[in-house]
Every structure is written in C-alpha cells, then in structure tokens.
Design an enzyme around this catalytic site. Structure first.
Site, PDB file in Angstrom:
ATOM      1  CB  VAL A  11      -0.971  -0.013   1.212  1.00 18.30           C
ATOM      2  CG1 VAL A  11      -1.613   1.338   1.427  1.00 18.30           C
ATOM      3  CG2 VAL A  11      -2.046  -1.070   0.978  1.00 18.30           C
ATOM      4  CB  THR A 121      -7.253  -2.130   7.045  1.00 22.87           C
ATOM      5  OG1 THR A 121      -7.158  -1.944   5.637  1.00 22.87           O
ATOM      6  CG2 THR A 121      -8.652  -2.576   7.418  1.00 22.87           C
ATOM      7  CE  LYS A 157      -9.569  -4.995  -8.441  1.00 22.65           C
ATOM      8  NZ  LYS A 157     -10.065  -3.630  -8.572  1.00 22.65           N
ATOM      9  CD  GLU A 158      -1.305  -7.682  -2.214  1.00 18.38           C
ATOM     10  OE1 GLU A 158      -0.888  -8.782  -2.606  1.00 18.38           O
ATOM     11  OE2 GLU A 158      -1.315  -7.330  -1.023  1.00 18.38           O
ATOM     12  CG  ASN A 214     -11.648  -5.710   2.597  1.00 19.18           C
ATOM     13  OD1 ASN A 214     -11.853  -5.352   1.433  1.00 19.18           O
ATOM     14  ND2 ASN A 214     -10.469  -5.583   3.173  1.00 19.18           N
ATOM     15  CB  ILE A 256     -20.727 -14.746  -7.636  1.00 19.09           C
ATOM     16  CG1 ILE A 256     -20.887 -14.282  -9.093  1.00 19.09           C
ATOM     17  CG2 ILE A 256     -21.365 -13.766  -6.673  1.00 19.09           C
ATOM     18  CD1 ILE A 256     -22.327 -14.401  -9.604  1.00 19.09           C
ATOM     19  CB  CYS A 266      -7.141  -7.336   2.635  1.00 19.53           C
ATOM     20  SG  CYS A 266      -5.822  -6.152   2.367  1.00 19.53           S
ATOM     21  CE  LYS A 269      -4.418  -6.928   7.474  1.00 17.89           C
ATOM     22  NZ  LYS A 269      -5.341  -5.824   7.665  1.00 17.89           N
TER      23      LYS A 269
HETATM   24  N1  LIG Z   1      -2.057  -5.229   0.532  1.00 22.26           N
HETATM   25  C1  LIG Z   1      -3.253  -4.816   0.148  1.00 22.26           C
HETATM   26  O1  LIG Z   1      -3.789  -5.223  -0.895  1.00 22.26           O
HETATM   27  C2  LIG Z   1      -4.005  -3.809   0.965  1.00 22.26           C
HETATM   28  C3  LIG Z   1      -5.116  -3.143   0.404  1.00 22.26           C
HETATM   29  C4  LIG Z   1      -5.797  -2.214   1.186  1.00 22.26           C
HETATM   30  C5  LIG Z   1      -5.412  -1.977   2.502  1.00 22.26           C
HETATM   31  N2  LIG Z   1      -4.354  -2.654   3.033  1.00 22.26           N
HETATM   32  C6  LIG Z   1      -3.953  -2.342   4.413  1.00 22.26           C
HETATM   33  O2  LIG Z   1      -2.821  -1.478   4.350  1.00 22.26           O
HETATM   34  C7  LIG Z   1      -1.923  -1.746   5.441  1.00 22.26           C
HETATM   35  C8  LIG Z   1      -0.541  -2.086   4.890  1.00 22.26           C
HETATM   36  O3  LIG Z   1      -0.638  -3.290   4.149  1.00 22.26           O
HETATM   37  P1  LIG Z   1       0.534  -3.783   3.182  1.00 22.26           P
HETATM   38  O4  LIG Z   1       0.001  -4.965   2.474  1.00 22.26           O
HETATM   39  O5  LIG Z   1       1.083  -2.631   2.438  1.00 22.26           O
HETATM   40  O6  LIG Z   1       1.606  -4.242   4.290  1.00 22.26           O
HETATM   41  P2  LIG Z   1       3.130  -4.674   4.042  1.00 22.26           P
HETATM   42  O7  LIG Z   1       3.423  -5.671   5.103  1.00 22.26           O
HETATM   43  O8  LIG Z   1       3.358  -5.009   2.618  1.00 22.26           O
HETATM   44  O9  LIG Z   1       3.945  -3.337   4.336  1.00 22.26           O
HETATM   45  C9  LIG Z   1       4.034  -2.733   5.597  1.00 22.26           C
HETATM   46  C10 LIG Z   1       5.386  -2.027   5.683  1.00 22.26           C
HETATM   47  O10 LIG Z   1       5.427  -1.230   6.882  1.00 22.26           O
HETATM   48  C11 LIG Z   1       6.761  -1.267   7.354  1.00 22.26           C
HETATM   49  N3  LIG Z   1       6.802  -0.811   8.755  1.00 22.26           N
HETATM   50  C12 LIG Z   1       6.409  -1.467   9.879  1.00 22.26           C
HETATM   51  N4  LIG Z   1       6.616  -0.672  10.958  1.00 22.26           N
HETATM   52  C13 LIG Z   1       7.125   0.493  10.510  1.00 22.26           C
HETATM   53  C14 LIG Z   1       7.542   1.693  11.145  1.00 22.26           C
HETATM   54  N5  LIG Z   1       7.469   1.859  12.471  1.00 22.26           N
HETATM   55  N6  LIG Z   1       8.027   2.703  10.380  1.00 22.26           N
HETATM   56  C15 LIG Z   1       8.116   2.537   9.019  1.00 22.26           C
HETATM   57  N7  LIG Z   1       7.735   1.424   8.378  1.00 22.26           N
HETATM   58  C16 LIG Z   1       7.246   0.402   9.104  1.00 22.26           C
HETATM   59  C17 LIG Z   1       7.182  -2.708   7.144  1.00 22.26           C
HETATM   60  O11 LIG Z   1       8.590  -2.848   7.175  1.00 22.26           O
HETATM   61  C18 LIG Z   1       6.583  -2.992   5.764  1.00 22.26           C
HETATM   62  O12 LIG Z   1       7.493  -2.682   4.726  1.00 22.26           O
HETATM   63  C19 LIG Z   1      -2.587  -2.865   6.234  1.00 22.26           C
HETATM   64  O13 LIG Z   1      -3.354  -2.299   7.265  1.00 22.26           O
HETATM   65  C20 LIG Z   1      -3.484  -3.536   5.219  1.00 22.26           C
HETATM   66  O14 LIG Z   1      -4.594  -4.180   5.820  1.00 22.26           O
HETATM   67  C21 LIG Z   1      -3.638  -3.546   2.278  1.00 22.26           C
END
Ligand SMILES: NC(=O)c1ccc[n+]([C@@H]2O[C@H](COP(=O)([O-])OP(=O)(O)OC[C@H]3O[C@@H](n4cnc5c(N)ncnc54)[C@H](O)[C@@H]3O)[C@@H](O)[C@H]2O)c1
Length: 441
Positions: A11, A121, A157-158, A214, A256, A266, A269
């Site tokens: 994200v 999130t 979306k990834e 979600n 569906i 996502c 969790k």
């Molecule tokens: N991946 C998705 O498709 C998606 C979509 C929508 C929302 N989200 C939400 O977005 C959030 C992030 O998801 P993601 O998939 O990008 O996670 P991710 O695990 O890919 O990335 C999180 C990053 O945060 C870094 N981090 C942790 N603590 C830190 C700190 N104190 N300072 C700086 N960096 C720090 C980690 O090293 C990591 O690189 C989550 O809450 C997730 O639910 C994800």
C-alpha cells in the site's frame, strides 16, 4: 505537495509512487533498511504490474525518495500517511502495534503543522488512539504544534494496484477538520478528474467502511462457495449457476466465482477483525463468523478431492501444482489456498512439484519454508513429468489455454484438479482427462 508515506509495502509504495506520479514530492519511509537500500538501488521488493517503471521514473525526476529516517522525511511534509501493516493479533483483532509506534515517532519528531492520515486498515476508534499518542509525545516536548488525524482507507487490489489507485472507484475521507478536508481534496483531485469520487464522512464511519467493504466481498465469495458445495451434492454445475444468478443486476457477476476460497493480506484478517470488533462491543456477528468458517473449509476442498481419488495415504504420489500466489498478478502468498493444500498433501506423504510465474521465492523463503518434499520448477510444463495429477490453484493467464496434449503425454495419469476461480473452466472430459473441479460432480 510535500508528502511522507510511512511503511513502504504494497500500500505505502503504490500510494507514494502514485502521489509522486501526480507531481507531488513524496518520501517513503520504512524501518526495514534492506527494503530501503533496495529501493534506493532501483530494486522493487514486490511484484506489482506497472510499479517498477513508475518508481524508477519518479526517482529520476526527483519526486520520489526513500529513507529509514522519519525525522528527515517529515521536515517539509504537510501530510504524513501511515501505511504500515495491521496483522492479525492472537485474539483475531488487528494488531495496532506498528500503527501506534509510528504515531509515537511522529509525535516525537514532527516540526510543523501536520495532517496524519491512517491509510492502514484499522479498527474503529484507532484515529482517536493515534491522536492521543501523538498528543502525549507533543505534551512531553512542551510543544503546541497543531495536527489533524484523518482516516483514508485504501481499496486498491494487489495485481491491479496502480490502476486502482490512479482511477479509484471512490476516495473515502473521514475527518472533522475543514483544513484537513481541503488539503485531502487538493491532493486527491488529480485522481478524480472525470467525476466526483470523493466521499467525505466522519472518522469512525470511514474506518468502518473499509471493514464493511471487505466483509461484503468475502461474503459473496463464501456464499458462492457454499452454493458450489451444494451443487456438487445435487448434481448441478456451479459455474452455470453463477452465470444464471450474475445476470441479475442486483447480484452482478463479480466475486461469485466458485473456487478454493479467498486468501491474501486483507480479507482473512479483516473479516476476523470485524468479528472481534463486534464482539468487543457486545454484538455477535453471526453472518461474518460463518463467512470465515466457510472459507477455512473451502481452502481444503481440493485437497479433499485428491484424498478421495488417491487415498488417505499419499506416500509415493507426486502432484504437480500450477499456482502458489493467492491470486494472479502478484507474488503475495499471504493466506493463499496453495499453502493449505500443499501442506495437507505433504502431511499425507505426497511429493509436490510446484510452479508459479512470480511467487516461488515467497514460497521458498516464507510461506512453505521448511516444508519437505517440494520441488520448485521454472516452467509450468516441468511440473508434469512423473506427476500423478495436475493441481491448479491460481488463475494466472498462462494457465488458461495450456497445451493439453503435452499435459496428457507427461502426466502419469490424465487427472486434473482445478481449484481456480472458475470463470473459464476447461472442457476436459471429452479430451480424455479426468477433470475434477469445484462445484461440479
Ligand atoms: N495489501 C493490500 O492489498 C491492501 C489493500 C488495502 C489496505 N491494506 C492495508 O494497508 C496496510 C498495509 O498493508 P501492506 O500490504 O502494504 O503491508 P506490508 O506488510 O506489505 O507493508 C508494511 C510495511 O510497513 C513497514 N513498517 C512497519 N513498521 C514500521 C515503522 N514503524 N516505520 C516505518 N515502516 C514500518 C514494514 O517494514 C513494511 O514494509 C494494512 O493495514 C493492510 O490491511 C492492504
């Protein structure tokens, strides 16, 4: 605008890069020095279509920077996004440890008025916690710096993250501050040029919107998987039923497809966290709990079909697997059905030959690390030789029209188990295959 994005994962990196693409000056921060070192060398740590060239271009244009030092990034920033992970805690709730650590660091090092945006999130009420954490640090510094906390959940979306971010269906902004709202509108206006996709609401509703979205999508998936399981019992074809119900505009075709259940970072969790949020507030979320239960069972349906066909003891059998990622277009394997299917087969003595266009490293280094009897190969046809059956688990495009003659020649027996979301089922019975799919006997 001058922006900091804290957390440079799926994200954070995508959001930061897309903000830079619109001409903003963006600094992406991460605590992982290896990740930042790689990004500074032009190596993109995740696979996401279109991301690499966009990162490289904006780094070259000096719109995009990477650092581990938050203080340095915040120096000139008007807005700081929190985009760190919120993994599932032991009790199923979202673990806010990383979000609140970041809030603390922001309070310790911000030097000017700042809008702090929760993009991760997070459970309802988190913005209040972030606000209190920052304020506590400012009080300890005897600082009267102003700041706002905004909720701006992310819906990308990834696999299609860049396209989703550049052309969002909606931009949800939860805030009680006119100043923050105006700045957020200014920042997002270039992404919403063709029509107004900006939805402004109170902070708690914005936080809830992400979970509700979600949970709704996960519900559609589990509903269809349940229908597919009933179809198998009664001799109906779930894919035909899908087409039949999807044509009703109130239902629609998306989400569906019968398949091996949802995975990813996502849905699993967030569905669990919403159940916990409800629980903590004195409400039992029966439907959402059932959505998760159906999904947990669904991940093993394909393994169960294999066991029914080859027996409880799979010693001496080899299964060729196409697809490890939780969906196509990504190397992400978090909660991927492939993890569950492969572990179940291996635990019964089977050998696995596995291929995925992008996720092999993730499997080797993280999600299937230490699991014995898996041989990773570099082409889809290499899994076939000496395998007793082919098992499809991710709907990558390259698996849609394979050479069936080649498959038949190479496999020991012409047996296929298809656990993909079935919008494009093969007609293989007539080609002499024993074809096992979800939702059809
Ligand atoms: N991946 C998705 O498709 C998606 C979509 C929508 C929302 N989200 C939400 O977005 C959030 C992030 O998801 P993601 O998939 O990008 O996670 P991710 O695990 O890919 O990335 C999180 C990053 O945060 C870094 N981090 C942790 N603590 C830190 C700190 N104190 N300072 C700086 N960096 C720090 C980690 O090293 C990591 O690189 C989550 O809450 C997730 O639910 C994800």
């Amino acid at each position: 605008m001058n922006i900091t994005v804290i957390g440079s994962g799926y994200v954070g990196l995508v959001s930061g890069t897309c903000f830079a693409e619109m001409g903003n000056r963006v600094t992406c921060v991460d605590i992982d020095p290896v990740k930042i070192e790689k990004l500074n060398q032009g190596i993109i740590p995740i696979f996401e279509p279109g991301l690499e060239p966009m990162v490289l271009k904006n780094v070259k244009n000096k719109n995009l920077f990477f650092t581990t030092v938050l203080q340095e990034a915040l120096k000139n920033s008007e807005i700081a996004f929190i985009a760190v992970g919120t993994p599932m805690g032991e009790d199923g709730s979202a673990d806010l440890k990383y979000v609140l650590e970041v809030a603390k660091s922001i309070g310790q090092c911000m030097q000017k008025r700042l809008i702090v945006v929760d993009k991760s999130t997070v459970p309802i009420g988190t913005a209040d916690k972030v606000k209190a954490t920052i304020q506590k640090e400012l009080d300890e510094r005897n600082s009267d710096l102003e700041f706002d906390v905004v909720s701006n959940p992310e819906f990308l979306k990834e696999g299609a993250a860049i396209a989703d971010f550049m052309k969002p269906d909606r931009v949800v902004i939860g805030t009680d501050s006119d100043y923050a709202l105006e700045k957020m509108q200014q920042l997002y206006n270039p992404f919403c040029m063709t029509n107004n996709r900006f939805i402004n609401m109170d902070i708690r509703s914005a936080e809830m919107t992400k979970y509700a979205a979600n949970a709704m999508l996960a519900t559609k998936i589990s509903f269809m998987n349940e229908i597919a399981n009933i179809c198998e019992k009664v001799g109906a074809d779930a894919n035909q039923v899908r087409i039949g119900i999807g044509s009703d505009q109130r239902i629609g075709y998306s989400f569906i497809y019968p398949g091996a259940g949802y995975g990813g970072s996502c849905f699993p969790k967030d569905v669990k966290a919403l159940t916990k949020i409800a629980d903590d507030n004195g409400y039992t979320a029966k439907l959402i709990t059932a959505v998760e239960e159906v999904n947990d069972a669904q991940k093993l349906v394909i393994a169960q079909k294999i066991i029914t066909r080859f027996g409880e003891d799979l010693t001496g059998f080899t299964f060729g697997v196409w697809g490890l990622a939780f969906k196509p277009g990504t190397d992400d394997m978090r909660e991927a059905p492939a993890i569950y299917v492969i572990k179940e087969l291996v635990s019964r003595g089977a050998n696995i030959k596995a291929y995925d266009p992008k996720a092999i490293n993730e499997a080797k280094e993280h999600y299937l690390k230490g699991v014995q009897n898996i041989n990773y190969v570099s082409s889809k046809y290499d899994v076939l030789k000496d395998s007793d059956a082919l098992v499809l688990l991710t709907e990558w495009k390259e698996f849609r029209s394979p050479n069936f003659e080649e498959i038949k020649i190479q496999l020991k027996t012409p047996v296929i188990f298809d656990g993909r979301n079935q919008y494009n089922t093969f007609r293989l019975q007539e080609k002499g295959f024993e074809y096992n799919q979800i939702g059809k006997k």
